[in-house]
Write a protein that holds these residues in place. Structure first.
Motif, PDB file in Angstrom:
ATOM      1  N   ARG A  84      31.403  -1.142   6.258  1.00  0.00           N
ATOM      2  CA  ARG A  84      31.460   0.322   6.417  1.00  0.00           C
ATOM      3  C   ARG A  84      32.368   0.713   7.578  1.00  0.00           C
ATOM      4  O   ARG A  84      32.473  -0.005   8.554  1.00  0.00           O
ATOM      5  N   ASP A  85      32.964   1.921   7.397  1.00  0.00           N
ATOM      6  CA  ASP A  85      33.741   2.517   8.491  1.00  0.00           C
ATOM      7  C   ASP A  85      33.259   3.981   8.659  1.00  0.00           C
ATOM      8  O   ASP A  85      32.767   4.587   7.707  1.00  0.00           O
TER       9      ASP A  85
ATOM     10  N   ILE B 123      37.533  12.164  -0.302  1.00  0.00           N
ATOM     11  CA  ILE B 123      36.508  11.135  -0.347  1.00  0.00           C
ATOM     12  C   ILE B 123      35.175  11.820  -0.605  1.00  0.00           C
ATOM     13  O   ILE B 123      34.771  12.724   0.132  1.00  0.00           O
ATOM     14  N   ARG B 124      34.555  11.300  -1.637  1.00  0.00           N
ATOM     15  CA  ARG B 124      33.308  11.924  -2.061  1.00  0.00           C
ATOM     16  C   ARG B 124      33.551  13.411  -2.330  1.00  0.00           C
ATOM     17  O   ARG B 124      34.232  13.766  -3.262  1.00  0.00           O
TER      18      ARG B 124
ATOM     19  N   LEU C 292      31.478  11.066   8.734  1.00  0.00           N
ATOM     20  CA  LEU C 292      31.365  10.535   7.371  1.00  0.00           C
ATOM     21  C   LEU C 292      31.371   8.998   7.434  1.00  0.00           C
ATOM     22  O   LEU C 292      32.319   8.405   7.943  1.00  0.00           O
ATOM     23  N   THR C 293      30.303   8.367   6.946  1.00  0.00           N
ATOM     24  CA  THR C 293      30.223   6.899   6.870  1.00  0.00           C
ATOM     25  C   THR C 293      30.628   6.472   5.456  1.00  0.00           C
ATOM     26  O   THR C 293      30.039   6.939   4.474  1.00  0.00           O
ATOM     27  N   TYR C 294      31.639   5.567   5.420  1.00  0.00           N
ATOM     28  CA  TYR C 294      32.191   5.200   4.109  1.00  0.00           C
ATOM     29  C   TYR C 294      32.141   3.673   3.940  1.00  0.00           C
ATOM     30  O   TYR C 294      32.646   2.935   4.785  1.00  0.00           O
ATOM     31  N   GLN C 295      31.500   3.183   2.855  1.00  0.00           N
ATOM     32  CA  GLN C 295      31.407   1.733   2.598  1.00  0.00           C
ATOM     33  C   GLN C 295      32.530   1.332   1.636  1.00  0.00           C
ATOM     34  O   GLN C 295      32.673   1.874   0.562  1.00  0.00           O
ATOM     35  N   LEU C 296      33.302   0.323   2.077  1.00  0.00           N
ATOM     36  CA  LEU C 296      34.462  -0.115   1.297  1.00  0.00           C
ATOM     37  C   LEU C 296      34.032  -1.097   0.208  1.00  0.00           C
ATOM     38  O   LEU C 296      33.048  -1.832   0.347  1.00  0.00           O
TER      39      LEU C 296
END
Length: 631
Positions: free
Chosen positions: A537-538, A572-573, A586-590
């Protein structure tokens, strides 16, 4: 016989004088002679005649009689046969008497008596003419003697007595026998009375009350005298007569002889219509004086004075010859009144030629009637002015003219027109500037002839867009010698800028054109890591610029975008909302399918939104993220 200083003098019947008429008092001057409010010290004498050729009656006499005596009234007979007679009839007891007596009214005294008398004593009867004092003691001044008697003229003078009379009296203690010789006959009686009490007098009426007098006013004069009565009543001012009234007096023919103890009316009320504009009255202080004179020679006199203030002259008034260039809507009219003084006034105006007059609020300021007119309220054109001014006495002056005689006409509007400009740098009136970027608004104020107006206050009003923490901000700046001004526009939310001039007594108000001062949105974004392995995640975090802005309750809308093929960017989203402080996260899982390092570009996008005071769409600088294969 009374042998004191009041001893009578005698004169034969044939030598008797014919009664002389008295000369009438001059009507005007006599009534005005006394000092104000004081009665004259002199007393007035008048002469009453009874059983006399000029008056053959004795109505004012009192008869007294014991039954032993015979009393006869022969006054109605012809001249020289008329008389009053008292004779003896039957024997009389001691002190019994008969005769007539004349009593002076209160405050009136008898000072002289003249009478023709036939007096004879006999058998203890005494005949006499007497005067009576306040103690009721009688003093004979003409007394009969024994023997034959003839008519003799008798005179008495002396100090004031209360009564005079004649009688036949029995003087013997044991009583008197009947006598056919005793007698007391009198005729041609003249009684001089001295009136020692002055009249009363008052003056009243609206003209005599406090305040200024103008026009015609009633003056009410009241006088009274209960002794001889009132002969004359006079009203004067400044020593000059205004009106004189003669009392109702009963005298005998052309003489001053009278038949009554009170020959004139006891009370007089007269009303004079006082014309304050007629001579001898004049503007200013006047002394009204009323004098009452009773009947006598000389008559007693009482005077009463009242000071009145007269003003029959209207104020002088006229509009100023020119308007004040610095304050043309101030309507000025110098006024003056030398006597009672100006108290109020009213200035009105109307549209010419036939408009209705409109009153203005009017004040008396330093010898001028002043009013202010709003010449912008009415349609442009010519207007006429009218002044009505009153003095304290109620006199009024109406004028439509200036002091120089010209008509008071003004052309509306009276103030000079103005022009106010406002602009941003480069002459723009609408801009979009960067976030928190200041600017400056400048302009100029001139009159209708393009002449600069210096030293004037202008207001720079900033009205902020919805969503700002401040609604309105006002700055006041002054124009310089060129009529120019300058005001800084600080950084902050978008707003509208307007510059206004409220006008002055000389100049008309004006507003500039409206300036749209729009400010761009601002945002920043960062990544928690620049290299992330697949499947990890980033975190994308950042904030939206909110300087003096109110973040909406649900947060400001932000999109986190990634660059796809070509120039396309995808969200994103879905769009997210900031918190109350304008921050977002915003937490984004790659995904895990990456087999080799791959780099992407990310950015945040902030678009316009209702209730948000910043304009335009802003995108943050791109941020690169490299995704590494999983181990």
């Amino acid at each position: 016989m009374n042998r004191n200083s009041n001893r009578p003098t005698t004169r034969s019947r044939t030598a008797r004088r014919v009664p002389r008429g008295r000369i009438a008092v001059a009507v005007g001057a006599a009534c005005l002679a006394a000092a104000p409010g004081l009665a004259e010290a002199a007393t007035g004498d008048y002469t009453l005649v009874q059983c006399h050729p000029l008056h053959r009656d004795i109505a004012v006499a009192d008869r007294f009689q014991n039954t032993e005596f015979a009393v006869k009234n022969n006054c109605q007979r012809d001249a020289d046969g008329n008389d009053l007679e008292v004779i003896d009839g039957d024997p009389a007891p001691f002190n019994h008497t008969a005769g007539y007596i004349w009593r002076a009214p209160a405050d009136t005294r008898i000072v002289k008596v003249e009478v023709d008398a036939k007096l004879r004593n006999d058998l203890g009867y005494r005949a006499r003419v007497f005067v009576e004092g306040d103690d009721a003691a009688r003093h004979g001044f003409a007394v009969g003697e024994n023997g034959s008697a003839t008519y003799q003229h008798r005179t008495w003078t002396g100090s004031g007595q209360a009564a005079v009379g004649f009688e036949l009296e029995c003087t013997i203690i044991g009583g008197c026998k009947s006598s056919d010789q005793a007698k007391a006959f009198v005729r041609n009686l003249e009684i001089t009375l001295r009136d020692e009490a002055p009249p009363t007098v008052t003056i009243d009426g609206p003209a005599t009350h406090d305040g200024w007098v103008t026009g015609v006013n009633p003056v009410i004069v009241d006088a009274g005298d209960e002794n001889a009565g009132l002969e004359l009543l006079g009203l004067s001012a400044g020593g000059s007569p205004i009106e004189t009234w003669a009392g109702a007096c009963q005298t005998l023919g052309a003489t001053r002889l009278v038949a009554l103890l009170q020959p004139c009316e006891s009370g007089m009320q007269r009303i004079a219509q006082l014309d304050s504009a007629a001579t001898p009255l004049h503007d200013g202080e006047n002394t009204l004086r009323v004098c009452a004179t009773d009947f006598g020679n000389p008559g007693n006199q009482t005077c009463e004075s009242k000071t009145i203030q007269v003003d029959n002259t209207a104020p002088t008034a006229g509009f100023a010859n020119a308007q004040d260039e610095e304050d043309p809507e101030l309507i000025r009219a110098p006024v003056f009144d030398a006597t009672s003084g100006v108290t109020r006034g009213r200035i009105s105006y109307r549209a010419l030629p036939e408009g209705e007059f409109i009153p203005l609020a009017t004040d008396l300021v330093g010898g001028e009637m002043q009013a202010r007119v709003d010449s912008q309220h009415d349609a442009p054109g010519d207007y006429g002015f009218r002044l009505q001014v009153f003095d304290l006495a109620g006199n009024t002056r109406i004028t439509d003219s200036r002091q120089n005689g010209s008509d008071m006409i003004l052309h509306f509007p009276l103030k000079a027109a103005t022009a106010l400009t406002a602009e941003l740098p480069e002459g723009k009136d609408s801009v979009l500037v960067g976030y928190r970027e200041p600017s400056v608004v400048t302009g100029q104020l001139v009159d209708a002839r393009r002449r600069p107006i210096s030293g004037a206050s202008v207001e720079v009003v900033e009205t902020f867009d919805e969503g700002s923490l401040i609604d309105r901000r006002v700055r006041t700046v002054m124009t310089d010698t060129n009529g120019e001004y300058q005001s800084t526009i600080p950084g902050g939310p978008s707003r509208e800028v307007a510059v206004s001039y409220d006008g002055s007594p000389r100049y008309i108000a004006d507003e500039s054109n409206q300036i749209d001062y729009n400010v761009k949105n601002s945002a920043a974004m960062r990544l928690s890591r620049r290299h992330v392995r697949a499947g990890e995640r980033d975190v994308f975090s950042g904030s939206v610029g909110r300087y003096f802005a109110r973040v909406p309750g649900e947060g400001k809308l932000v999109e986190v975008q990634v660059k796809e093929r070509g120039d396309d960017w995808g969200t994103i989203r879905e769009a997210l909302r900031t918190d109350a402080e304008g921050k977002f996260r915003l937490t984004y899982q790659l995904r895990r399918f990456y087999t080799q390092p791959t780099t992407y570009k990310f950015r945040a996008k902030v678009a316009p939104e209702a209730a948000w005071p910043y304009k335009g769409t802003v995108r943050t600088p791109t941020r690169k993220l490299t995704i590494l294969p999983s181990r």
